[in-house]
Scaffold this active site. Structure first.
Site, PDB file in Angstrom:
ATOM      1  N   GLU A  34       0.738  -1.200   0.220  1.00 28.67           N
ATOM      2  CA  GLU A  34       0.003   0.167   0.017  1.00 28.67           C
ATOM      3  C   GLU A  34       0.750   1.297  -0.081  1.00 28.67           C
ATOM      4  OE1 GLU A  34      -2.788  -0.273   3.465  1.00 28.67           O
ATOM      5  OE2 GLU A  34      -3.895  -1.894   2.357  1.00 28.67           O
ATOM      6  N   GLU A  67      -5.493  -8.421   0.758  1.00 32.22           N
ATOM      7  CA  GLU A  67      -5.814  -8.295   2.128  1.00 32.22           C
ATOM      8  C   GLU A  67      -7.270  -7.859   1.689  1.00 32.22           C
ATOM      9  OE1 GLU A  67      -4.219  -4.946   4.490  1.00 32.22           O
ATOM     10  OE2 GLU A  67      -2.424  -5.483   3.938  1.00 32.22           O
TER      11      GLU A  67
HETATM   12  O1  IFM Z   1      -3.842  -3.146   9.274  1.00 30.01           O
HETATM   13  C1  IFM Z   1      -3.742  -2.672   8.268  1.00 30.01           C
HETATM   14  C2  IFM Z   1      -2.497  -3.041   7.155  1.00 30.01           C
HETATM   15  O2  IFM Z   1      -1.282  -2.760   7.668  1.00 30.01           O
HETATM   16  C3  IFM Z   1      -2.705  -2.521   5.649  1.00 30.01           C
HETATM   17  N1  IFM Z   1      -3.775  -2.453   5.246  1.00 30.01           N
HETATM   18  C4  IFM Z   1      -5.128  -2.257   6.088  1.00 30.01           C
HETATM   19  C5  IFM Z   1      -5.045  -2.912   7.310  1.00 30.01           C
HETATM   20  C6  IFM Z   1      -6.447  -2.374   8.088  1.00 30.01           C
HETATM   21  O3  IFM Z   1      -6.409  -0.936   8.409  1.00 30.01           O
END
Ligand code: IFM
Length: 416
Positions: A155, A328
């Site tokens: 990200e 994710e």
């Molecule tokens: O915890 C985070 C992760 O580190 C990166 N993506 C989003 C998740 C939830 O906020």
């Protein structure tokens, strides 16, 4: 019961180093920007830090056994750059995963920049991209005989925006639009690393479908600008070799490096974003999505957003779009063990992913965020994203209902 995903479709769970490992001074680990940021008063909820987190650095065998019980194919974790001088922990972790029949999918950078590099300008300094490539080559030499697929960055948009533009994450800079060189240096780091890593390489972007708040032209224009910053700033360069806006610091040859072919694109999806025009320092502002349920974090639950995102990527990038993994997806819940909202969330998002696959998106896998409750950055330990709950006072792990639900779904899938 979930619809059947094709043979070879990878189901896994994700974590990241600073959020779970703890042991921030063990075995030669150097300080990172998150140590500095979390230890600075007022930066995190309750002054929480990752000093101990889930103590995964010491409890990893127990945590890997949970993965076996869950029945996942793969585990996405991150390697802490501040541990680059001693990678023994990851050596053991990778061996531990392979011994348990689980494919390792390491991310090389999940926001924990060594503080020493931040002191030289961090991601505002082009040299950091080269240092990242050296670190990547070093990790590749150490683990490349057993790891065959890598994620370079997690990200970059969130790291740039929260870390360097708004100051809500480490390193806490508040540069607003002057943070843009960070985007280029992160992407350059990705490209340079992609040229040195042995095996298949991916980049993980956080993506959100953007909807205008109304039919007003101004809201439409603001939504397009937001889409440019959040999505296209990091997707266009790796797939098209161009930026959707003027980005400072680009030198001849950089875009070719950034467009080094990738095996796949990782997508982290949580929710869509509704945008209205604004007059402030930025020309857009987020507004609530009316009628949507929200998670414990207050994030709207819109599973169709995942379908729209995936099919939209296919339309926008066509032949340039590599295969996709959802790296994710998940939600925070305050229900404790009886986390029905998390089951509903995951069930609906897996169904949306399946629909996109049926409609022709080359989707290869889905990773749930997260295996364990963990350090949710500036929100500290209050937001709980784990399939497994963690009591941070005792480090006892408790399987939530969502853990059992996913385990049963995966068992059914294997038995078919
Ligand atoms: O915890 C985070 C992760 O580190 C990166 N993506 C989003 C998740 C939830 O906020």
């Amino acid at each position: 019961m979930l619809p059947p995903f094709p043979e070879g479709f990878v189901v896994g769970v994700s974590t990241s180093a600073y959020q779970i490992e703890g042991a921030t001074t063990d075995d030669g680990r150097e300080p990172s920007i998150w140590d500095t940021f979390a230890h600075t008063r007022g930066n995190t909820r309750n002054g929480d830090t990752g000093d101990i987190a889930c103590d995964h650095y010491h409890r990893w065998p127990e945590d890997l056994d949970l993965l076996v019980e869950l029945g996942v194919d793969a585990y996405r974790f991150s390697i802490a750059w501040p541990r680059q001088s001693n990678l023994d922990f990851y050596d053991r972790l990778v061996d531990g995963l392979l011994a348990r029949g689980i494919t390792p999918l390491p991310t090389l950078y999940h926001w924990d920049l060594p503080q020493a590099l931040e002191d030289r300008g961090g991601w505002l300094n082009r040299e950091t991209s080269e240092r990242f490539a050296q670190y990547a080559a070093n990790v590749g030499r150490r683990l490349g005989d057993r790891v065959h697929r890598w994620i370079t960055l997690n990200e970059p948009v969130v790291h740039m925006a929260e870390g360097y533009a708004f100051g809500t994450h480490a390193p806490g800079r508040t540069l607003m639009l002057d943070a843009l060189p960070v985007a280029h240096h992160l992407l350059l780091a990705h490209g340079l690393a992609a040229q040195t890593l042995p095996g298949e390489v991916m980049l993980t972007n956080n993506c959100t479908p953007v909807m205008p708040a109304s039919d007003d032209e101004a809201d439409h224009a603001a939504a397009a600008i937001y889409d440019g910053f959040h999505n296209r700033l990091f997707n266009d360069p790796v797939m098209l070799g161009t930026y959707p806006m003027d980005v400072p610091g680009v030198r001849d040859g950089d875009m070719d490096i950034i467009r080094t072919p990738m095996h796949a694109l990782g997508i982290n999806y949580y929710n869509p974003t509704r945008i209205a025009a604004a007059d402030g320092p930025l020309p857009f502002r987020m507004v609530p999505i009316e009628g949507a349920e929200t998670t414990a974090f207050g994030w709207p639950v819109v599973p169709e957003g995942l379908y729209d995102l995936l099919t939209g990527l296919k339309r926008t990038y066509a032949e340039a779009l590599p295969p996709i993994y959802i790296t994710e997806n998940g939600c925070s819940s305050d229900e404790g063990t009886a986390d029905k909202s998390r089951i509903d969330y995951l069930d609906a998002h897996l169904r949306a992913a399946h629909r996109a696959l049926t409609d022709g998106v080359d989707l290869r896998g889905f990773f749930v965020w997260s295996l364990l409750d963990n350090f949710e950055w500036s929100d500290g330990y209050r937001q709980r994203f784990g399939l497994v709950g963690v009591d941070f006072a005792t480090q006892v792990r408790t399987r939530n209902d969502s853990f059992r639900w996913l385990r049963d779904e995966l068992t059914r899938r294997r038995d078919h």
